[in-house]
Design an enzyme around this catalytic site. Sequence first.
Site, short mmCIF file in Angstrom:
data_model
loop_
_atom_site.label_atom_id
_atom_site.label_comp_id
_atom_site.label_asym_id
_atom_site.label_seq_id
_atom_site.Cartn_x
_atom_site.Cartn_y
_atom_site.Cartn_z
N GLY A 16 0.79 -1.23 0.00
CA GLY A 16 0.00 0.00 0.00
C GLY A 16 0.82 1.27 0.00
O GLY A 16 0.39 2.30 0.54
N LYS A 17 2.01 1.23 -0.62
CA LYS A 17 2.87 2.42 -0.66
C LYS A 17 2.19 3.59 -1.34
O LYS A 17 2.34 4.75 -0.92
CB LYS A 17 4.18 2.12 -1.40
CG LYS A 17 5.08 1.11 -0.76
CD LYS A 17 6.43 1.06 -1.46
CE LYS A 17 6.35 0.82 -2.95
NZ LYS A 17 5.77 -0.50 -3.28
N THR A 18 1.48 3.31 -2.42
CA THR A 18 0.89 4.39 -3.22
C THR A 18 -0.17 5.15 -2.42
O THR A 18 -0.17 6.38 -2.38
CB THR A 18 0.29 3.83 -4.52
OG1 THR A 18 1.33 3.14 -5.23
CG2 THR A 18 -0.26 4.94 -5.38
N LYS A 39 7.11 9.43 -8.58
CA LYS A 39 7.25 7.97 -8.77
C LYS A 39 8.33 7.81 -9.83
O LYS A 39 8.05 7.71 -11.02
CB LYS A 39 5.93 7.36 -9.23
CG LYS A 39 5.99 5.86 -9.48
CD LYS A 39 6.00 5.05 -8.20
CE LYS A 39 6.00 3.55 -8.50
NZ LYS A 39 5.80 2.73 -7.30
N ASP A 51 0.41 5.00 -10.59
CA ASP A 51 0.60 5.36 -9.18
C ASP A 51 0.51 6.87 -8.97
O ASP A 51 -0.06 7.32 -7.98
CB ASP A 51 1.95 4.84 -8.68
CG ASP A 51 1.93 3.33 -8.48
OD1 ASP A 51 0.85 2.73 -8.56
OD2 ASP A 51 3.01 2.74 -8.24
N GLY A 118 9.05 4.52 -4.12
CA GLY A 118 9.85 3.52 -4.82
C GLY A 118 9.02 2.45 -5.47
O GLY A 118 7.80 2.37 -5.29
N PRO A 211 -5.61 5.38 6.73
CA PRO A 211 -6.92 4.72 6.69
C PRO A 211 -7.17 4.06 5.34
O PRO A 211 -6.41 4.25 4.38
CB PRO A 211 -7.89 5.88 6.90
CG PRO A 211 -7.18 7.06 6.29
CD PRO A 211 -5.72 6.84 6.58
N LEU A 213 -8.69 4.00 1.92
CA LEU A 213 -9.03 5.13 1.05
C LEU A 213 -9.71 4.62 -0.21
O LEU A 213 -9.12 3.86 -0.96
CB LEU A 213 -7.77 5.92 0.67
CG LEU A 213 -6.94 6.49 1.83
CD1 LEU A 213 -5.58 6.94 1.34
CD2 LEU A 213 -7.69 7.66 2.48
#
Length: 217
Positions: A16-18, A39, A51, A118, A211, A213
């Site tokens: 869930g980096k994005t 990105k 992303d 990343g 949270p 999203l």
Amino acid sequence: MNKEIIFVSGIDTGIGKTAATGYLATLLHQEGIKVTTSKPVETGMHGVSEDLSKHNRIAPFLTDDEVAQHYRNSYLFTYPASPHLAAAMDGAGIDPEHIREDNKKLLDLGYEVVLMEGAGGLMVPLKENLLTIDFVAESGYAMALVTCGRLGSLNHTLLSLEALDKRSIPLRYLLYNAYPNEEKPIDSESRKYLQHLLKTRYPTARWVDVPLLKEAE
């Protein structure tokens, strides 16, 4: 505040980096900090960075500066793999200095913080002879690490933090993602353990709850 590029990585791919990057940008924006996201390398895409589009949905203010858009994505490859392989499959290469320059130009445009997301995790090869984490260390960037409460996350988080410590990469944020939803006992204990770890070992780092999203779906 001092201008800074903060690299956003995760304890694993699909963590869930994005969503976390877009949410952190929103949080900093609300605190009056001029922030944007980038990105630098995205794989498995054609023509546009998915992303970055997700960042923009979560934090619409990111599109306000048209000039900045040119520098937010340095490389886009079509093959869905780690950067070094995706670049090779497209008959291209990755120049780390080009990534550094693009993100420095964002700071030159007046941004105080650039959140650089990343591709994959910390140990993903950016080039055949350069791991992502070593690129971060060589560039002098700080880290925002994304984790969550799923089974196995504590082990992966501790390994990631040990790798950062070994390379003297400062931890700015620990982003605890509500995705994926897990069993409450595991999630609750992981949260408690990591919050205590942050207070005792990384007192200058900031805990952020990310949270679920709908814009990230």
